[in-house]
Write a protein that holds these residues in place. Sequence first.
Motif, PDB file in Angstrom:
ATOM      1  N   UNK A  27      45.514  53.716   8.876  1.00 38.36           N
ATOM      2  CA  UNK A  27      45.855  54.163  10.228  1.00 38.36           C
ATOM      3  C   UNK A  27      47.367  54.169  10.421  1.00 38.36           C
ATOM      4  N   UNK A  28      48.034  53.177   9.857  1.00 42.80           N
ATOM      5  CA  UNK A  28      49.495  53.113   9.913  1.00 42.80           C
ATOM      6  C   UNK A  28      50.131  54.291   9.178  1.00 42.80           C
ATOM      7  N   UNK A  29      49.493  54.748   8.092  1.00 40.85           N
ATOM      8  CA  UNK A  29      50.018  55.852   7.292  1.00 40.85           C
ATOM      9  C   UNK A  29      49.721  57.224   7.899  1.00 40.85           C
ATOM     10  N   UNK A  30      48.860  57.274   8.918  1.00 41.79           N
ATOM     11  CA  UNK A  30      48.565  58.546   9.563  1.00 41.79           C
ATOM     12  C   UNK A  30      47.135  59.018   9.452  1.00 41.79           C
ATOM     13  N   UNK A  31      46.257  58.231   8.857  1.00 40.05           N
ATOM     14  CA  UNK A  31      44.839  58.595   8.817  1.00 40.05           C
ATOM     15  C   UNK A  31      44.255  58.451  10.223  1.00 40.05           C
ATOM     16  N   UNK A  32      43.127  59.101  10.437  1.00 37.74           N
ATOM     17  CA  UNK A  32      42.408  59.001  11.702  1.00 37.74           C
ATOM     18  C   UNK A  32      41.006  58.488  11.396  1.00 37.74           C
ATOM     19  N   UNK A  33      40.515  57.588  12.235  1.00 39.36           N
ATOM     20  CA  UNK A  33      39.145  57.100  12.095  1.00 39.36           C
ATOM     21  C   UNK A  33      38.290  57.770  13.172  1.00 39.36           C
ATOM     22  N   UNK A  55      51.143  60.651   1.647  1.00 37.67           N
ATOM     23  CA  UNK A  55      50.094  59.849   2.288  1.00 37.67           C
ATOM     24  C   UNK A  55      49.227  59.163   1.236  1.00 37.67           C
ATOM     25  N   UNK A  56      48.694  59.946   0.293  1.00 39.25           N
ATOM     26  CA  UNK A  56      47.808  59.373  -0.726  1.00 39.25           C
ATOM     27  C   UNK A  56      48.576  58.479  -1.705  1.00 39.25           C
ATOM     28  N   UNK A  57      49.825  58.769  -1.958  1.00 39.94           N
ATOM     29  CA  UNK A  57      50.628  57.904  -2.829  1.00 39.94           C
ATOM     30  C   UNK A  57      50.762  56.519  -2.217  1.00 39.94           C
ATOM     31  N   UNK A 105      46.043  77.438   6.649  1.00 40.77           N
ATOM     32  CA  UNK A 105      45.074  76.375   6.375  1.00 40.77           C
ATOM     33  C   UNK A 105      44.343  75.971   7.647  1.00 40.77           C
ATOM     34  N   UNK A 106      43.030  75.785   7.550  1.00 41.97           N
ATOM     35  CA  UNK A 106      42.222  75.284   8.654  1.00 41.97           C
ATOM     36  C   UNK A 106      41.626  73.952   8.242  1.00 41.97           C
ATOM     37  N   UNK A 107      41.983  72.913   8.963  1.00 38.52           N
ATOM     38  CA  UNK A 107      41.480  71.573   8.650  1.00 38.52           C
ATOM     39  C   UNK A 107      39.985  71.483   8.903  1.00 38.52           C
ATOM     40  N   UNK A 119      39.877  60.527   8.224  1.00 40.66           N
ATOM     41  CA  UNK A 119      40.406  61.825   7.840  1.00 40.66           C
ATOM     42  C   UNK A 119      41.880  61.649   7.508  1.00 40.66           C
ATOM     43  N   UNK A 120      42.328  62.363   6.470  1.00 38.20           N
ATOM     44  CA  UNK A 120      43.733  62.283   6.082  1.00 38.20           C
ATOM     45  C   UNK A 120      44.572  63.147   7.030  1.00 38.20           C
ATOM     46  N   UNK A 121      45.891  63.136   6.903  1.00 37.59           N
ATOM     47  CA  UNK A 121      46.725  63.920   7.822  1.00 37.59           C
ATOM     48  C   UNK A 121      46.460  65.429   7.819  1.00 37.59           C
ATOM     49  N   UNK A 122      45.814  65.958   6.783  1.00 37.38           N
ATOM     50  CA  UNK A 122      45.461  67.379   6.760  1.00 37.38           C
ATOM     51  C   UNK A 122      44.026  67.613   7.227  1.00 37.38           C
ATOM     52  N   UNK A 123      43.331  66.543   7.632  1.00 41.88           N
ATOM     53  CA  UNK A 123      41.979  66.668   8.171  1.00 41.88           C
ATOM     54  C   UNK A 123      40.834  66.481   7.197  1.00 41.88           C
ATOM     55  N   UNK A 124      41.107  66.233   5.904  1.00 39.62           N
ATOM     56  CA  UNK A 124      40.033  66.039   4.928  1.00 39.62           C
ATOM     57  C   UNK A 124      39.361  64.681   5.179  1.00 39.62           C
ATOM     58  N   UNK A 125      38.039  64.664   5.302  1.00 44.72           N
ATOM     59  CA  UNK A 125      37.353  63.385   5.435  1.00 44.72           C
ATOM     60  C   UNK A 125      37.317  62.653   4.092  1.00 44.72           C
TER      61      UNK A 125
END
Length: 122
Positions: A90-96, A23-25, A59-61, A110-116
Amino acid sequence: MPAQMKLTAITLDCPDPLALAAFYQQATGLELHEKSTSDFAGLTRGDEYFIGFQRVDHYQAPRWPDQTVPQQVHLDFAVDDLDEAEDLLLELGAVKPKYQPGGDRWRVFTDPAGHPFCLTRG
């Protein structure tokens, strides 16, 4: 004078290091470190810095902005065009999240693991 510290890495806990690294790459253009594994993956750009992703069982997001599971870490990224970057993320899987405290100055995702993390104009 005290010793000067140089930040060399930031590591995020997550359930799937290779997936979060991917995701980050895609979002940053950083290179996947050649020794990345399913337990620990990393992105780098030469000697500038290293972002690591380490597997954590159970892991807890984070639940941002709710603090029942705090955000743990917060990354900020500067972009030229907020709308273009938002579309890509958003296309890569982030959430707004609905809650956006930055107004026109920054946007929270937030990234796919929930980190803001935030995007700012830069």
